[in-house]
Scaffold this motif. Structure first.
Motif, PDB file in Angstrom:
ATOM      1  N   SER A  53      -8.364 -11.122  -1.914  1.00 11.65           N
ATOM      2  CA  SER A  53      -8.261 -11.555  -0.392  1.00 11.65           C
ATOM      3  C   SER A  53      -8.017 -13.208  -0.273  1.00 11.65           C
ATOM      4  CB  SER A  53     -10.119 -12.206  -0.023  1.00 11.65           C
ATOM      5  OG  SER A  53     -10.007 -12.838   1.181  1.00 11.65           O
TER       6      SER A  53
ATOM      7  N   ASP B  53      -5.515 -14.380   5.073  1.00  8.34           N
ATOM      8  CA  ASP B  53      -5.293 -13.054   5.895  1.00  8.34           C
ATOM      9  C   ASP B  53      -7.019 -12.941   7.019  1.00  8.34           C
ATOM     10  OD1 ASP B  53      -2.883 -13.026   4.554  1.00  8.34           O
ATOM     11  OD2 ASP B  53      -3.510 -11.718   3.062  1.00  8.34           O
TER      12      ASP B  53
ATOM     13  N   ARG C  14      -7.366  -5.124   9.304  1.00  6.36           N
ATOM     14  CA  ARG C  14      -6.139  -3.823   9.675  1.00  6.36           C
ATOM     15  C   ARG C  14      -6.049  -3.234   8.576  1.00  6.36           C
ATOM     16  NH1 ARG C  14      -4.140  -9.661  10.650  1.00  6.36           N
ATOM     17  NH2 ARG C  14      -3.452  -9.305   7.900  1.00  6.36           N
TER      18      ARG C  14
ATOM     19  N   ASP D 160       2.235  -0.767   1.867  1.00  4.90           N
ATOM     20  CA  ASP D 160       0.957  -1.531   2.621  1.00  4.90           C
ATOM     21  C   ASP D 160      -0.230  -0.475   1.437  1.00  4.90           C
ATOM     22  OD1 ASP D 160       1.356  -1.749   6.610  1.00  4.90           O
ATOM     23  OD2 ASP D 160       1.855  -2.845   4.676  1.00  4.90           O
TER      24      ASP D 160
ATOM     25  N   PHE E 123      -5.509  -4.567  -3.201  1.00  2.00           N
ATOM     26  CA  PHE E 123      -5.705  -6.810  -2.254  1.00  2.00           C
ATOM     27  C   PHE E 123      -6.589  -7.325  -3.138  1.00  2.00           C
ATOM     28  CE2 PHE E 123      -9.046  -7.272   0.784  1.00  2.00           C
ATOM     29  CZ  PHE E 123      -8.384  -8.600   1.954  1.00  2.00           C
TER      30      PHE E 123
ATOM     31  N   ASP F 239      -3.145  -2.143  -0.057  1.00  2.00           N
ATOM     32  CA  ASP F 239      -4.450  -1.809   0.701  1.00  2.00           C
ATOM     33  C   ASP F 239      -5.081  -2.038  -1.479  1.00  2.00           C
ATOM     34  OD1 ASP F 239      -4.153   0.117   3.097  1.00  2.00           O
ATOM     35  OD2 ASP F 239      -3.607  -1.544   2.349  1.00  2.00           O
TER      36      ASP F 239
ATOM     37  N   ARG G  31      -7.432  -9.585   7.536  1.00  2.35           N
ATOM     38  CA  ARG G  31      -6.984  -8.536   6.948  1.00  2.35           C
ATOM     39  C   ARG G  31      -7.488  -7.129   6.728  1.00  2.35           C
ATOM     40  NH1 ARG G  31      -4.148  -6.223   2.208  1.00  2.35           N
ATOM     41  NH2 ARG G  31      -1.845  -6.166   2.578  1.00  2.35           N
ATOM     42  N   ASN G  32      -8.614  -6.978   6.437  1.00  2.00           N
ATOM     43  CA  ASN G  32      -9.450  -6.293   5.971  1.00  2.00           C
ATOM     44  C   ASN G  32      -9.933  -5.195   6.839  1.00  2.00           C
ATOM     45  OD1 ASN G  32      -9.871  -7.105   3.412  1.00  2.00           O
ATOM     46  ND2 ASN G  32     -12.037  -8.475   3.878  1.00  2.00           N
TER      47      ASN G  32
END
Length: 151
Positions: free
Chosen positions: A105, A109, A115, A96, A103, A100, A112-113
């Motif tokens: 977009s 998803d 999370r 993760d 990342f 991150d 997701r931001n």
């Protein structure tokens, strides 16, 4: 004035329904022949006799469906549900962290931001708490050492 006519029409409507119901039920049974009575009794009797068996069959089918559902979920011991280790999402997940950083977009998803922000917040909060506990422990050790040195 319209509410007054509605209030008067509701009792009239109810009395009309009651009259229709009583007239239709009495005329329905008055016009039955012997063949119709035998047919009605046969249908009611068959329902009364078969109903318990139909209910048992439904119960067996439901039990099989329940067993199939519980088999899909696997065996979980009740203690695992009660006091098991709580996993915090994003903690000790090296994958993760790499995601991150890279990342991008994607349309599928959603959230997701949020999370990612939550994981970072939890990591930072845990790091601050560990630092605070470490400093408190160090200060406590210093007090113990100082106590022995002063005496």
């Amino acid at each position: 004035m319209a509410s007054n006519t509605n209030a008067q029409s509701i009792p009239d409507l109810l009395s009309t329904w009651a009259g229709n119901f009583s007239r239709n039920t009495t005329s329905a049974f008055a016009q039955l022949r012997l063949k119709d009575y035998v047919r009605l009794i046969t249908i009611i009797g068959a329902y009364c006799l078969l109903r318990p068996y139909i209910i048992k069959l439904g119960g067996k089918l439901q039990a099989k469906a329940h067993e199939a559902d519980s088999a899909d979920h696997g065996d979980i011991h009740p203690n695992e549900l009660r006091g098991g280790k709580i996993e915090i999402p994003g903690i000790e997940d090296s994958e993760d962290e790499e995601e991150d950083e890279e990342f991008e977009s994607k349309p599928g998803d959603w959230g997701r931001n949020a999370r990612v922000r939550q994981r970072k917040f939890i990591r930072e909060a845990l790091a601050r708490e560990e630092e605070r506990l470490r400093l408190e422990a160090a200060a406590e050790d210093d007090k113990d050492i100082e106590e022995f040195l002063v005496d």
